[in-house]
Write an enzyme that holds these catalytic residues in place. Structure first.
Site, short mmCIF file in Angstrom:
data_model
loop_
_atom_site.label_atom_id
_atom_site.label_comp_id
_atom_site.label_asym_id
_atom_site.label_seq_id
_atom_site.Cartn_x
_atom_site.Cartn_y
_atom_site.Cartn_z
N ARG A 76 0.81 -1.21 0.00
CA ARG A 76 0.00 0.00 0.00
C ARG A 76 0.85 1.27 0.00
O ARG A 76 0.36 2.33 -0.31
CB ARG A 76 -0.88 0.03 1.25
N ARG A 99 8.32 7.01 -4.39
CA ARG A 99 8.26 8.02 -5.44
C ARG A 99 9.55 8.79 -5.55
O ARG A 99 10.13 9.13 -4.52
CB ARG A 99 7.17 9.01 -5.06
N ARG A 136 -7.33 -6.92 14.45
CA ARG A 136 -6.56 -6.00 15.26
C ARG A 136 -7.50 -4.87 15.65
O ARG A 136 -8.27 -4.38 14.82
CB ARG A 136 -5.38 -5.46 14.43
N ARG A 152 -0.31 6.91 15.87
CA ARG A 152 -0.43 8.22 15.22
C ARG A 152 -1.26 9.17 16.06
O ARG A 152 -2.02 8.75 16.93
CB ARG A 152 -0.98 8.12 13.80
N GLU A 169 -3.93 7.39 18.63
CA GLU A 169 -4.45 6.09 18.21
C GLU A 169 -3.52 4.98 18.71
O GLU A 169 -2.36 4.93 18.31
CB GLU A 169 -4.54 6.08 16.67
N TYR A 227 -9.50 -6.17 4.12
CA TYR A 227 -8.94 -4.86 4.47
C TYR A 227 -9.42 -3.86 3.41
O TYR A 227 -8.69 -3.51 2.50
CB TYR A 227 -7.42 -4.98 4.48
N ASP A 261 -10.65 -0.35 1.79
CA ASP A 261 -10.76 1.09 1.88
C ASP A 261 -12.22 1.43 1.56
O ASP A 261 -12.97 0.59 1.07
CB ASP A 261 -9.84 1.76 0.85
N1 UDP Z 1 3.15 1.75 7.69
C1 UDP Z 1 4.42 1.94 8.16
N2 UDP Z 1 4.80 3.19 8.57
C2 UDP Z 1 3.97 4.25 8.52
C3 UDP Z 1 2.66 4.06 8.02
C4 UDP Z 1 2.28 2.79 7.62
O1 UDP Z 1 5.21 1.01 8.22
O2 UDP Z 1 4.37 5.35 8.93
C5 UDP Z 1 2.75 0.38 7.25
C6 UDP Z 1 2.16 -0.42 8.38
O3 UDP Z 1 2.56 -1.77 8.22
C7 UDP Z 1 0.68 -0.27 8.16
C8 UDP Z 1 0.59 -0.26 6.64
O4 UDP Z 1 1.76 0.44 6.25
O5 UDP Z 1 -0.05 -1.32 8.71
C9 UDP Z 1 -0.63 0.45 6.10
O6 UDP Z 1 -0.73 1.71 6.69
P1 UDP Z 1 -1.80 2.78 6.29
O7 UDP Z 1 -1.59 3.98 7.16
O8 UDP Z 1 -1.76 2.97 4.82
O9 UDP Z 1 -3.17 2.05 6.61
P2 UDP Z 1 -4.40 2.37 7.56
O10 UDP Z 1 -4.00 1.91 8.92
O11 UDP Z 1 -4.63 3.85 7.50
O12 UDP Z 1 -5.50 1.53 6.98
#
Ligand code: UDP
Length: 369
Positions: A174, A178, A251, A282, A302, A351, A353
């Site tokens: 995901r 870039r 989770r 976060r 969170e 999972y 979106d």
């Molecule tokens: N992730 C990470 N560092 C970050 C943000 C995300 O390693 O700073 C990884 C982590 O394994 C996470 C996955 O990317 O479970 C997806 O994160 P994202 O924030 O895209 O998903 P959300 O929790 O918002 O669905």
């Protein structure tokens, strides 16, 4: 022939259920939506505090490349120009996400795409020939040690409560890489937050639809089932079948929300804390999703959390054990498909979106209505 009070009973007033309800209602079907919570909208529901829409069940940022989905949601509410560009805080130093030229400059001082590519090649040299089988291997294969250790390992292991070697690789796919100075977290063509909040979207979808909150389907399943010709169930699929093959794993999350007497706490909607020692993953500052100018601000920490029957199932854990278990439950749905339909994140155990949820709901609408 038996007469039913409703054509459809929809269990769960989240995005999936609300879309199905809207479409069924539009086609003249009689629909009843029930939800065990005291509000509609599922996890996109927001609560207003100090004039700010609080994403009560975690940050929801709408993004899609599917024009049909984008046009669909825009029928109900206009979207603002919010672009998700989270910052990462690792041991007090800030980095841009997703991994882009700004991040590479912050990590290594490299200033051009060629310099950055050379650095990453050097970093991932040791892993270039592996076939990634888990998230750790996938991350090292993509970006090497520095990125993994600074921005991925700690966050991922606290988020999922297990070693990154025990987490499926697809989760990290995901995160885009870039070689431009572009901090947009998503690659999608369309992105934004509903102007006035997500509740407007749900209100638009459920306008004119009968809805009852605070109703637990399983407390009165047989009575409720008798009310409708068909039942669309959007809850946890294992629970529907009384967990007879075992419990699917999830989770969970725990949120700590505070109102602060200051206009701006962190200057961004989302800051990730990527080191393991900080217990939360976060901090959200909700006003920034809508460019708020209120005098106060509301922030939410969170915390990842073990799932149990007393807290919410947020993320399905799509490893092979759970996916196999899910398939056993899924097989049971065929024999009862004349009465029961299933869909959404919890019934599909995916999972999703928000745009995935909408696509899946519209697909079911096309198949059944
Ligand atoms: N992730 C990470 N560092 C970050 C943000 C995300 O390693 O700073 C990884 C982590 O394994 C996470 C996955 O990317 O479970 C997806 O994160 P994202 O924030 O895209 O998903 P959300 O929790 O918002 O669905």
């Amino acid at each position: 022939m038996q007469k039913y009070q409703y054509d459809y009973l929809i269990v769960g007033a989240g995005l999936f259920g609300a879309i199905f309800a809207y479409e069924a209602n539009k086609k003249g079907k009689k629909v009843l939506v029930i939800d065990k919570r005291n509000h509609k909208g599922g996890n996109i529901h927001c609560e207003e505090t100090e004039g700010i829409n609080i994403h009560k069940y975690g940050a929801h940022i709408f993004h899609t490349s599917n024009k049909e989905v984008w046009d669909y949601v825009n029928q109900f509410v206009e979207f603002n120009r919010f672009t998700n560009s989270p910052m990462a805080n690792y041991k007090g130093k800030l980095y841009n996400l997703p991994f882009n030229m700004n991040t590479f400059y912050q990590l290594w001082g490299v200033k051009t795409p060629d310099e950055a590519k050379a650095k990453i090649d050097e970093q991932r040299k040791a892993y270039a020939n592996i076939e990634p089988e888990n998230l750790e291997e996938q991350a090292l294969f993509l970006g090497g040690n520095d990125i993994y250790n600074t921005l991925i390992k700690g966050y991922t292991e606290k988020q999922w409560g297990r070693s990154a070697t025990k987490i499926p690789a697809f989760i990290i796919k995901r995160l885009p890489f870039r070689f431009t100075f572009d901090n947009n977290y998503f690659n999608d063509l369309y992105q934004g937050i509903p102007i006035g909040g997500y509740n407007k979207l749900i209100e638009g979808l459920l306008e004119g639809v009968e809805i009852k909150t605070n109703i637990n389907y399983f407390d009165q399943k047989s009575e409720l089932d008798k009310l409708a010709n068909k039942v669309l169930y959007t809850g946890k699929i294992d629970e529907f079948f009384e967990c007879k093959f075992g419990n699917l794993e999830y989770r969970s999350l725990h949120f700590e929300t505070e109102i602060l007497d200051s206009e701006d706490y962190q200057g961004n909607a989302v800051v990730n804390y990527t080191e393991k020692e900080v217990p939360y993953t976060r901090i959200l500052e909700h006003k920034h999703f809508e460019f708020g100018t209120q005098k106060k601000t509301v922030v939410t920490k969170e915390y990842p959390h073990e799932f149990s029957k007393d807290n919410e199932p947020y993320y399905p854990i799509n490893d092979s054990n759970n996916d196999n278990l899910f398939n056993q439950y899924k097989d049971l749905t065929t024999a009862i498909s004349n009465k029961y339909l299933f869909g959404g994140r919890l019934a599909d155990y995916k999972y999703y979106d928000m745009d995935d949820t909408i696509e899946a709901a519209l697909k079911l609408v096309k198949q059944t209505l």
